[in-house]
Design a protein around this motif. Structure first.
Motif, PDB file in Angstrom:
ATOM      1  N   PRO B 446       2.797 -41.436 -18.060  1.00  0.00           N
ATOM      2  CA  PRO B 446       2.739 -42.083 -19.370  1.00  0.00           C
ATOM      3  C   PRO B 446       2.673 -41.069 -20.517  1.00  0.00           C
ATOM      4  CG  PRO B 446       0.642 -42.279 -18.243  1.00  0.00           C
ATOM      5  CD  PRO B 446       1.561 -41.594 -17.304  1.00  0.00           C
ATOM      6  N   ASP B 447       2.033 -39.924 -20.315  1.00  0.00           N
ATOM      7  CA  ASP B 447       2.028 -38.920 -21.387  1.00  0.00           C
ATOM      8  C   ASP B 447       1.873 -37.514 -20.805  1.00  0.00           C
ATOM      9  OD1 ASP B 447      -0.815 -38.273 -21.101  1.00  0.00           O
ATOM     10  OD2 ASP B 447      -1.093 -40.313 -21.834  1.00  0.00           O
ATOM     11  N   ASN B 448       2.069 -36.540 -21.689  1.00  0.00           N
ATOM     12  CA  ASN B 448       2.049 -35.142 -21.261  1.00  0.00           C
ATOM     13  C   ASN B 448       0.730 -34.751 -20.623  1.00  0.00           C
ATOM     14  OD1 ASN B 448       4.548 -34.672 -22.214  1.00  0.00           O
ATOM     15  ND2 ASN B 448       3.865 -34.009 -24.223  1.00  0.00           N
ATOM     16  N   GLU B 449      -0.334 -35.159 -21.312  1.00  0.00           N
ATOM     17  CA  GLU B 449      -1.657 -34.723 -20.921  1.00  0.00           C
ATOM     18  C   GLU B 449      -1.938 -35.168 -19.488  1.00  0.00           C
ATOM     19  OE1 GLU B 449      -5.918 -35.490 -22.949  1.00  0.00           O
ATOM     20  OE2 GLU B 449      -4.124 -35.544 -24.194  1.00  0.00           O
ATOM     21  N   TRP B 450      -1.669 -36.435 -19.255  1.00  0.00           N
ATOM     22  CA  TRP B 450      -1.922 -37.000 -17.930  1.00  0.00           C
ATOM     23  C   TRP B 450      -1.096 -36.274 -16.878  1.00  0.00           C
ATOM     24  CZ3 TRP B 450       0.973 -39.369 -14.151  1.00  0.00           C
ATOM     25  CH2 TRP B 450       0.251 -40.022 -13.151  1.00  0.00           C
ATOM     26  N   PHE B 451       0.146 -36.029 -17.214  1.00  0.00           N
ATOM     27  CA  PHE B 451       1.050 -35.384 -16.253  1.00  0.00           C
ATOM     28  C   PHE B 451       0.513 -34.019 -15.844  1.00  0.00           C
ATOM     29  CE2 PHE B 451       4.929 -32.753 -15.568  1.00  0.00           C
ATOM     30  CZ  PHE B 451       5.285 -33.325 -14.361  1.00  0.00           C
ATOM     31  N   ILE B 452       0.176 -33.220 -16.852  1.00  0.00           N
ATOM     32  CA  ILE B 452      -0.294 -31.871 -16.541  1.00  0.00           C
ATOM     33  C   ILE B 452      -1.599 -31.925 -15.757  1.00  0.00           C
ATOM     34  CG2 ILE B 452      -1.113 -29.700 -17.545  1.00  0.00           C
ATOM     35  CD1 ILE B 452       1.829 -29.984 -17.872  1.00  0.00           C
ATOM     36  N   GLN B 453      -2.510 -32.803 -16.179  1.00  0.00           N
ATOM     37  CA  GLN B 453      -3.786 -32.899 -15.471  1.00  0.00           C
ATOM     38  C   GLN B 453      -3.577 -33.308 -14.019  1.00  0.00           C
ATOM     39  OE1 GLN B 453      -6.354 -31.770 -16.432  1.00  0.00           O
ATOM     40  NE2 GLN B 453      -6.552 -31.887 -18.659  1.00  0.00           N
ATOM     41  N   THR B 454      -2.690 -34.284 -13.823  1.00  0.00           N
ATOM     42  CA  THR B 454      -2.441 -34.749 -12.462  1.00  0.00           C
ATOM     43  C   THR B 454      -1.860 -33.633 -11.610  1.00  0.00           C
ATOM     44  OG1 THR B 454      -1.958 -36.917 -13.351  1.00  0.00           O
ATOM     45  CG2 THR B 454      -1.306 -36.521 -11.093  1.00  0.00           C
ATOM     46  N   MET B 455      -0.896 -32.929 -12.184  1.00  0.00           N
ATOM     47  CA  MET B 455      -0.285 -31.850 -11.410  1.00  0.00           C
ATOM     48  C   MET B 455      -1.318 -30.759 -11.124  1.00  0.00           C
ATOM     49  SD  MET B 455       2.601 -32.923 -10.673  1.00  0.00           S
ATOM     50  CE  MET B 455       3.334 -31.564  -9.805  1.00  0.00           C
ATOM     51  N   ASN B 456      -2.197 -30.515 -12.075  1.00  0.00           N
ATOM     52  CA  ASN B 456      -3.261 -29.533 -11.840  1.00  0.00           C
ATOM     53  C   ASN B 456      -4.113 -29.943 -10.646  1.00  0.00           C
ATOM     54  OD1 ASN B 456      -2.391 -28.083 -13.956  1.00  0.00           O
ATOM     55  ND2 ASN B 456      -4.087 -28.561 -15.334  1.00  0.00           N
ATOM     56  N   ASN B 489       8.403 -28.764 -25.985  1.00  0.00           N
ATOM     57  CA  ASN B 489       7.480 -27.731 -26.415  1.00  0.00           C
ATOM     58  C   ASN B 489       6.039 -28.200 -26.364  1.00  0.00           C
ATOM     59  OD1 ASN B 489       9.279 -25.764 -26.676  1.00  0.00           O
ATOM     60  ND2 ASN B 489       9.621 -26.010 -28.876  1.00  0.00           N
ATOM     61  N   GLN B 490       5.846 -29.486 -26.667  1.00  0.00           N
ATOM     62  CA  GLN B 490       4.485 -30.009 -26.597  1.00  0.00           C
ATOM     63  C   GLN B 490       3.961 -29.953 -25.175  1.00  0.00           C
ATOM     64  OE1 GLN B 490       4.489 -33.826 -28.364  1.00  0.00           O
ATOM     65  NE2 GLN B 490       4.088 -33.022 -30.425  1.00  0.00           N
ATOM     66  N   LEU B 491       4.828 -30.350 -24.252  1.00  0.00           N
ATOM     67  CA  LEU B 491       4.424 -30.332 -22.843  1.00  0.00           C
ATOM     68  C   LEU B 491       4.082 -28.913 -22.407  1.00  0.00           C
ATOM     69  CD1 LEU B 491       4.194 -31.974 -20.195  1.00  0.00           C
ATOM     70  CD2 LEU B 491       6.520 -31.292 -19.701  1.00  0.00           C
ATOM     71  N   ARG B 492       4.946 -27.986 -22.810  1.00  0.00           N
ATOM     72  CA  ARG B 492       4.727 -26.594 -22.412  1.00  0.00           C
ATOM     73  C   ARG B 492       3.435 -26.057 -23.023  1.00  0.00           C
ATOM     74  NH1 ARG B 492      10.947 -25.187 -23.770  1.00  0.00           N
ATOM     75  NH2 ARG B 492      11.862 -26.076 -21.866  1.00  0.00           N
ATOM     76  N   MET B 493       3.250 -26.410 -24.278  1.00  0.00           N
ATOM     77  CA  MET B 493       2.052 -25.927 -24.947  1.00  0.00           C
ATOM     78  C   MET B 493       0.817 -26.492 -24.266  1.00  0.00           C
ATOM     79  SD  MET B 493       3.124 -25.967 -28.893  1.00  0.00           S
ATOM     80  CE  MET B 493       1.564 -26.291 -29.643  1.00  0.00           C
ATOM     81  N   TYR B 494       0.898 -27.770 -23.926  1.00  0.00           N
ATOM     82  CA  TYR B 494      -0.264 -28.371 -23.289  1.00  0.00           C
ATOM     83  C   TYR B 494      -0.554 -27.686 -21.959  1.00  0.00           C
ATOM     84  CZ  TYR B 494      -3.763 -31.539 -21.807  1.00  0.00           C
ATOM     85  OH  TYR B 494      -4.953 -32.027 -21.398  1.00  0.00           O
ATOM     86  N   ALA B 495       0.526 -27.394 -21.240  1.00  0.00           N
ATOM     87  CA  ALA B 495       0.358 -26.727 -19.952  1.00  0.00           C
ATOM     88  C   ALA B 495      -0.326 -25.378 -20.138  1.00  0.00           C
ATOM     89  CB  ALA B 495       1.721 -26.548 -19.283  1.00  0.00           C
ATOM     90  N   VAL B 496       0.165 -24.616 -21.118  1.00  0.00           N
ATOM     91  CA  VAL B 496      -0.408 -23.288 -21.360  1.00  0.00           C
ATOM     92  C   VAL B 496      -1.890 -23.408 -21.677  1.00  0.00           C
ATOM     93  CG1 VAL B 496      -0.394 -21.322 -22.931  1.00  0.00           C
ATOM     94  CG2 VAL B 496       1.763 -22.261 -22.099  1.00  0.00           C
ATOM     95  N   GLN B 497      -2.209 -24.361 -22.568  1.00  0.00           N
ATOM     96  CA  GLN B 497      -3.607 -24.513 -22.971  1.00  0.00           C
ATOM     97  C   GLN B 497      -4.486 -24.893 -21.789  1.00  0.00           C
ATOM     98  OE1 GLN B 497      -2.827 -27.061 -26.162  1.00  0.00           O
ATOM     99  NE2 GLN B 497      -3.195 -25.508 -27.735  1.00  0.00           N
ATOM    100  N   SER B 498      -3.980 -25.826 -20.974  1.00  0.00           N
ATOM    101  CA  SER B 498      -4.823 -26.268 -19.865  1.00  0.00           C
ATOM    102  C   SER B 498      -5.044 -25.131 -18.870  1.00  0.00           C
ATOM    103  CB  SER B 498      -4.217 -27.487 -19.183  1.00  0.00           C
ATOM    104  OG  SER B 498      -3.248 -27.099 -18.263  1.00  0.00           O
ATOM    105  N   TYR B 499      -4.049 -24.285 -18.696  1.00  0.00           N
ATOM    106  CA  TYR B 499      -4.225 -23.170 -17.762  1.00  0.00           C
ATOM    107  C   TYR B 499      -5.209 -22.138 -18.303  1.00  0.00           C
ATOM    108  CZ  TYR B 499      -0.227 -25.161 -15.408  1.00  0.00           C
ATOM    109  OH  TYR B 499       0.603 -26.019 -14.760  1.00  0.00           O
TER     110      TYR B 499
END
Lengths: 193, 1149
Positions: B446-456, B489-499
């Motif tokens: 549903p959104d970037n944040e969820w996606f990255i968190q789930t993949m993490n 870019n938002q997705l990438r940025m979010y990924a970078v931040q979460s890492y």
């Protein structure tokens, strides 16, 4: 197809190991060990089926087991076997053992390993279920053990009896399936008859 | 033999004193049955007395040593040997190797009396495996026993054959076993059938000629024999169901009689008639009726009857019911039966017995795609199962939920899956589940944040066992981006931040794969985040490099990230420190990296060039010929270095040297040292580290590979259609709120199961309410009234990430659709520069032309693009086309592009006159081809096919003729994936339009993928008339369609012959009329397309190849009316197949 039939006791000591697919000795031992650990973890009142993952080198395999007193009977099968069907096949196997040994117990399996294998051979050959009819299996096994006795008795007899032993045939095992019109008929194929 | 027995028996009385033979099975229970002096008994007793594994090992080794001495002593009697065998079996069961006894087991089977023989055979079947060399020694014994007059011996021989038998010795016993099919005893017939089943499994080609006998076994008067033959049929039908449709009636009749209780009571099990037989038959029917309405209709009655009869409440009736349900859902559906089956599934799911519940869930999972409403009915049960104490039930429930996931329930379902993932310990379960979560997350996020968190979570919980595709796909998704650059870019940025946050934690242990993903993302995209100092990131990466748990592979990834970050920082203390630190590292790889970084860091401009920002998806131009090294090579040669020899040449030289002693003095060591230097130089970390320096690129190529090779398991989400214009995306977004609100409404509806009416609601406990709430979130969007699509899988409108495929864009230009878009611009250069494409383009023009002339009013816009070329080339077009016919065949061979072959327009006109008579296009007429055969007909269409045997493939031409009086639009031809065959391009083909009363055709190149003597390629055609119509066809292809002569010299033949290992030999009787070798060879050449390499005396050698390039060599020799064939090939199945064909043609001639 049935890939393996394993019987072990509550402590994981193997009592019968039969693989129907060629695996290296170490792999076989590892399977026996891992299957034991998988099965031991489970309570008696949860389901009798288990996925065994990549133990046999594929995701298709399943363990179907039953627990009787001190023994676990585990059949490893692929997806072409019916789960409930195999569950009852284990029952048939155990009941047959019971008939052949009169109140079968773990010791019978230990000391008459060869006989247990022979009984199993009448039911399952090369991983395929050949016979599920208990009476038929018992009859076959008994015919052979009669032979055993006859031979045991004759062994001390003069050597001319030897040829008689050699040519002993299986006694007639009546199996009433050919009476009248209860035969299975396959009309479409009569040209092959 | 008999004197051996006599001698044995004469020794026995002496032995009897020591061993008590009276340990019969019918003795009293427990220990009493065991003879007190039995050695096995004492062995077991002493083992039980032991306390440790170590002691057991010692004892068994002792036992084995004494056994070894006993079995090899010449005085050991067979009776004693038998006892030894039982002890050996026991030791083997405990896992101790006793190979010294194998040969004695075979001996015992050979020499013993009945009892000893039985143990001997048993030991053999337990000890040996199919490929064991000792097994050959058993063949003679088996043959002798099969011929014995003693039934027990025959039985034993048959048993051992059906357990274990060497594949190459089958011909030796086959005739004997065939005879046994007519034996008067049913047990013998049954075991003979079982043995034939074994042969069928290990060498299907060898029993091909006795299929009639299988049929005879199927109608044997004994039900047991019939049941045994079902094993063979199940197997054969599984492989090729279309070949046995004619037997459906027979199977139905048999099942009817079994269900109807026509079998003797003997076969009953808990008063159910022959349940296992029923299960087997139901399976066969399911396979036969799959996707086949006519066949399915035959079995509706008997299925209904089976369902009705299976009412007794016993385990085994449930087994039958379950099988019935599966069959009903597999075959062509009938609503009445489906209803009953659904009710049955309900019975399973609601059963208190846990086994039945499990099967119920399994059935639900199976049918959910056809009938999502069924899941709604049982939603409360499913929720309960989610918290079931049995992990197996839980896993099955998750599998079910996985199938019903859609954009609205994905968060809840993935959460449940992650919970399970955290608990589970089994590697297999983790791999499986992690893959599923990753798939769902990509598809429905549903959104970037969820996606990255789930993949993490997937990466950190799944650890290093997760399938490598998961990190690869994830990185590819990030790199290639979606429709919208801003989103990317938002997705990438979010990924970078979460890492960065994750790396913040001290002492956190992350799996290696997760660290690799992190370092790649940080390296590529950390510069997007402007508020973090690159120095901070570098420090973090630096500290990671020093951790001990980080493997050297991961370190390479991290170094690559550091290099990338360093390329856009001006100067960094951390980088300097890092270079200094690792320049003296003991790890050569790290040292290499450090040096590279050091040198690159000195030349910033070069470094920027080498590592451009966000260029991981750009194609690289690689100078594969390494021409820039020419100078270096020339210099080397000038200094006297040995010239480079390709690998195969070196190999050959080495071989020739090995054969004889080397009498020449050794050359100077100088040359070899230079070349070896060169080699190591090339394989040194430079290559490695370059790969990782540009890990973007290296990872990218890896991805491309997985894209083409491994996508089977993964649903194709990011295919060619991946790129969608922004407009469409907006539409999708506008829809989203609507569907959500719709789903929300539904949740309320759905949340109230019919059983719980309003008066009961008040009495609901808290817990139940919770469950209901969960249900409403889980089953949202399901059901026929749901408004959104039934199965989440098909709903792509809500899909968030849509990968833009940069790679495909360029490839697509060859396709007709894209061509039309870009025709005006691309056309000119294409015509002039690329010879292969010229014809192709003309093909497109030609269709365009025909369209233009026929639909002038409709397709004005389409034609606009063609107008220029049309006018320019119209005159020359036909000339060119006629020229093409010559070159066409070679054209197919080389081009990987879709074969798009218009019939010349003149041809087309004539076709419309001589209506519906398909004929090959002129350019194919000259090639060897089969006759045009009709495949199927419907009211509107007729399908014909023709096989054209080109040099490098089988060109399958399918003609579609339109019998109606109006044009048909969008006729789609789709080939199903076949086990044995491979279609070289896409398996689909679309005719944009087929004019009234005309014939169109398409061609597909086919290769044989897996060897079989005959197989079926099936497919379907659908088209739009007033309503969507669909019908199916199948084409039978034989091995010979793919065999081509292979030309070679006798010398090459000899070399190849020695290098091949799989061989098959067989003698064939030659018919007296054509007794000569040359006649036989001619037959083989003409009928089987074998190439005769040479004939010397009474020997001949032939060669052929299976397309694309699997050679098979044949050596023939004649002697006394027999033709001895000897095949060799690198592929084990090919000789069998060819042998069968040879036998066939030799019999015919």
């Amino acid at each position: 197809m049935i890939n393996a039939i394993l019987v072990f006791n509550n402590h994981g000591k193997p009592r019968l190991v039969r693989f129907y697919q060629h695996l290296a000795e170490e792999v076989q031992q590892q399977i026996v060990r891992e299957v034991f650990h998988l099965v031991l973890k489970r309570d008696d009142h949860i389901c009798n089926f288990l996925e065994c993952g990549s133990l046999f080198g594929g995701s298709d395999y399943k363990l179907i087991y039953r627990h009787y007193a001190t023994l676990y009977f585990v059949f490893c099968v692929d997806s072409s076997e019916s789960e409930l069907g195999i569950l009852d096949l284990i029952q048939v196997f155990v009941e047959t053992l019971d008939k052949c040994f009169e109140n079968v117990c773990e010791l019978d399996l230990i000391f008459h390993m060869d006989k247990v294998h022979h009984i199993l051979q009448e039911m399952v050959i090369g991983g395929m279920v050949l016979e599920t009819n208990m009476n038929e299996i018992v009859a076959q096994v008994e015919a052979q053990s009669k032979l055993e006795k006859a031979e045991g008795g004759l062994s001390a007899a003069p050597s001319r009896a030897v040829s008689a032993v050699k040519n002993i045939n299986l006694p007639e095992i009546p199996r009433n399936i050919n009476i009248g019109d209860i035969n299975i008929k396959v009309p479409n194929l009569s040209q092959f008859m | 033999m008999s004197d051996v027995v006599e001698r044995t028996l004469s020794v026995l009385p002496g032995l009897l004193g020591q061993h008590d033979p009276g340990a019969g099975p019918a003795g009293a229970g427990g220990h009493g049955r065991v003879s007190s002096t039995s050695r096995l008994g004492s062995l077991i007793r002493s083992i039980t007395a032991l306390t440790s594994k170590h002691e057991e090992e010692k004892l068994i080794q002792q036992e084995l040593t004494s056994l070894k001495a006993t079995v090899s002593a010449p005085t050991t009697t067979l009776r004693l040997m038998k006892e030894c065998m039982v002890r050996l079996i026991y030791c083997e069961m405990l896992g101790y190797e006793s190979s010294f006894g194998y040969i004695h087991a075979i001996k015992l089977a050979q020499q013993g009396n009945l009892l000893e023989k039985r143990v001997g055979y048993l030991a053999v079947s337990l000890f040996l495996h199919e490929n064991h060399e000792l097994l050959l020694l058993l063949v003679n014994t088996v043959v002798k026993d099969l011929q014995s007059t003693n039934l027990v011996e025959v039985c034993m021989a048959l048993t051992v054959v059906s357990q274990i038998f060497p594949r190459e010795m089958i011909p030796a016993v086959l005739p004997l076993i065939e005879d046994k099919l007519q034996h008067s005893k049913e047990i013998i017939r049954r075991k003979a059938v079982q043995a034939l089943y074994k042969f069928y499994v290990i060498a299907p080609n060898q029993v091909q000629h006795i299929h009639d006998k299988f049929r005879k076994a199927l109608c044997d008067r004994d039900a047991g024999v019939m049941a045994a033959s079902l094993h063979i049929y199940l197997q054969m039908i599984k492989e090729n169901s279309s070949g046995y449709k004619d037997l459906t009636g027979s199977f139905v009749t048999i099942l009817k009689q079994v269900v109807g209780g026509k079998l003797p009571v003997d076969f009953n099990y808990h008063s159910v008639p022959a349940p296992w037989l029923q299960i087997q038959l139901l399976r066969i029917l399911g396979l036969l009726g799959k996707d086949d309405q006519r066949t399915s209709e035959l079995m509706y009655d008997v299925l209904d009857e089976s369902l009705r009869r299976a009412e007794i409440n016993h385990n085994i009736t449930y087994a039958i019911l379950f099988e019935c349900v599966q069959t009903i859902y597999t075959i062509y559906p009938k609503s009445e039966l489906l209803e009953k089956a659904a009710k049955c599934i309900g019975k399973f799911v609601l059963s208190p017995k846990i086994n039945l519940k499990y099967l119920g869930l399994k059935a639900l999972t199976y049918v959910i795609q056809q009938d999502p409403n069924l899941a709604l009915q049982h939603q409360m049960t499913i929720i309960e199962c989610l918290d079931h104490p049995d992990p197996i039930i839980k896993r099955e429930t998750l599998e079910l939920l996985y199938r019903i996931t859609n954009g609205q329930n994905v968060i809840v379902i993935v959460q449940k899956m992650l919970d399970y993932l955290r608990e589970s310990k089994e590697e297999y379960a983790i791999i499986n589940l992690a893959g599923k979560i990753a798939e769902l997350a990509e598809k429905y996020a549903p959104d970037n944040e969820w996606f990255i968190q789930t993949m993490n979570s997937v990466f950190s919980v799944g650890g290093d066992v997760v399938h490598p595709d998961i990190p690869n796909n994830f990185l590819r998704l990030l790199a290639e981006g979606f429709d919208d650059g801003k989103e990317d870019n938002q997705l990438r940025m979010y990924a970078v931040q979460s890492y960065l946050t994750l790396l913040e934690e001290e002492d956190a242990l992350y799996p290696q794969k997760f660290l690799q993903v992190m370092s790649w993302v940080l390296g590529e995209y950390s510069s997007l985040v402007t508020n973090v100092d690159p120095e901070v990131i570098l420090t973090k990466l630096h500290s990671l490099l020093k951790k001990t748990f980080v493997t050297s592979e991961t370190k390479a990834w991290i170094m690559a990230a550091v290099t990338k970050i360093a390329s856009h920082t001006s100067c960094s203390k951390t980088v300097d420190k890092l270079i200094q630190e690792f320049s003296n590292s003991l790890d050569t790889c790290m040292r290499q990296h450090a040096f590279e970084l050091k040198h690159l860091y000195e030349d910033k401009a070069l470094m920027k060039n080498l590592l451009p920002f966000d260029a991981s998806c750009n194609d690289m131009v690689v100078d594969a010929s390494l021409s820039f090294l020419d100078e270096f090579v020339a210099e080397g040669l000038g200094r006297g270095a040995a010239p480079y020899k390709p690998h195969h040449q070196r190999q050959e030289e080495k071989l020739s040297q090995e054969k004889a002693l080397n009498f020449e003095p050794y050359g100077l060591s100088f040359a070899s040292s230079v070349s070896s230097c060169g080699v190591t130089g090339r394989q040194s970390p430079t290559g490695l580290s370059f790969g990782s320096d540009m890990s973007g690129n290296s990872a990218e190529t890896g991805h491309k590979e997985t894209n083409t090779l491994k996508l089977e398991g993964v649903r194709k989400l990011w295919g060619k259609e991946g790129y969608l214009p922004k407009k469409e995306n907006k539409v999708g977004k506008e829809n989203e709120p609507q569907t959500v609100s719709c789903g929300g409404l539904l949740a309320v509806q759905v949340g109230d199961p019919p059983a719980l009416q309003s008066d009961q609601v008040a009495s609901l406990s808290e817990e139940d309410k919770e469950k209901q709430q969960l249900a409403s979130t889980l089953f949202i969007g399901l059901g026929s009234n749901a408004g959104v699509s039934l199965m989440g899988k098909t709903d792509t409108a809500t899909q968030k990430f849509k990968r833009k495929s940069k790679i495909n864009e360029t490839q697509n230009s060859e396709e007709a659709t894209d061509f039309q878009d870009s025709a005006a611009s691309d056309f000119g250069p294409l015509l002039d520069t690329i010879p292969i494409n010229v014809e192709d383009c003309e093909g497109n023009i030609d269709t365009g032309l025909r369209k233009a002339s026929l639909h002038s009013s409709d397709t004005v816009e389409d034609n606009l693009a063609f107008e220029t070329p049309q006018s320019l080339r119209k005159s020359g077009l036909n000339d060119r086309l006629s020229d093409n016919t010559l070159s066409q065949s070679s054209l197919f061979a080389d081009s990987n592009i879709e074969i798009f072959q218009p019939s010349p327009s003149a041809h087309c006109e004539s076709a419309s006159k001589t209506l519906l008579a398909p004929s090959l296009p002129e350019e194919l007429e000259d090639l060897p081809h089969s006759e045009v055969v009709e495949l199927c007909q419907s009211d509107a269409l007729a399908l014909y096919s023709c096989k054209v045997w080109t040099d490098d493939s089988l060109l399958l031409t399918v003609f579609v003729s339109n019998k109606t009086t109006s044009a048909l639009n969008a006729v789609n031809l789709l080939f199903e994936e076949a086990e044995h065959f491979q279609i070289l391009e896409s398996p689909t083909y679309q005719f944009p339009v087929i004019e009234a009363q005309s014939v169109e055709h398409c061609q597909k190149c086919v290769w044989m993928h897996k060897i079989c003597t005959q197989g079926v390629l099936s497919g379907s055609v659908n088209y739009q008339s007033e309503m969507e119509s669909h019908f199916e066809f199948s084409i039978t292809l034989s091995l010979m369609d793919f065999i081509r002569p292979m030309e070679m010299t006798t010398e090459d033949f000899g070399k190849l012959w020695l290098s091949l290992s799989n061989d098959v030999k067989q003698n064939i009787k030659m018919s007296s009329s054509e007794g000569s070798l040359s006649a036989a060879l001619n037959t083989l050449q003409q009928k089987l397309k074998l190439h005769i390499v040479d004939v010397i005396g009474n020997e001949g050698i032939l060669a052929c190849q299976l397309l694309p390039s699997v050679p098979c060599l044949l050596h023939c020799r004649t002697h006394s009316g027999m033709l001895a064939l000897w095949f060799r090939s690198p592929c084990s199945a090919l000789p069998d197949g060819l042998l069968y064909q040879c036998q066939k043609v030799m019999e015919e001639s």
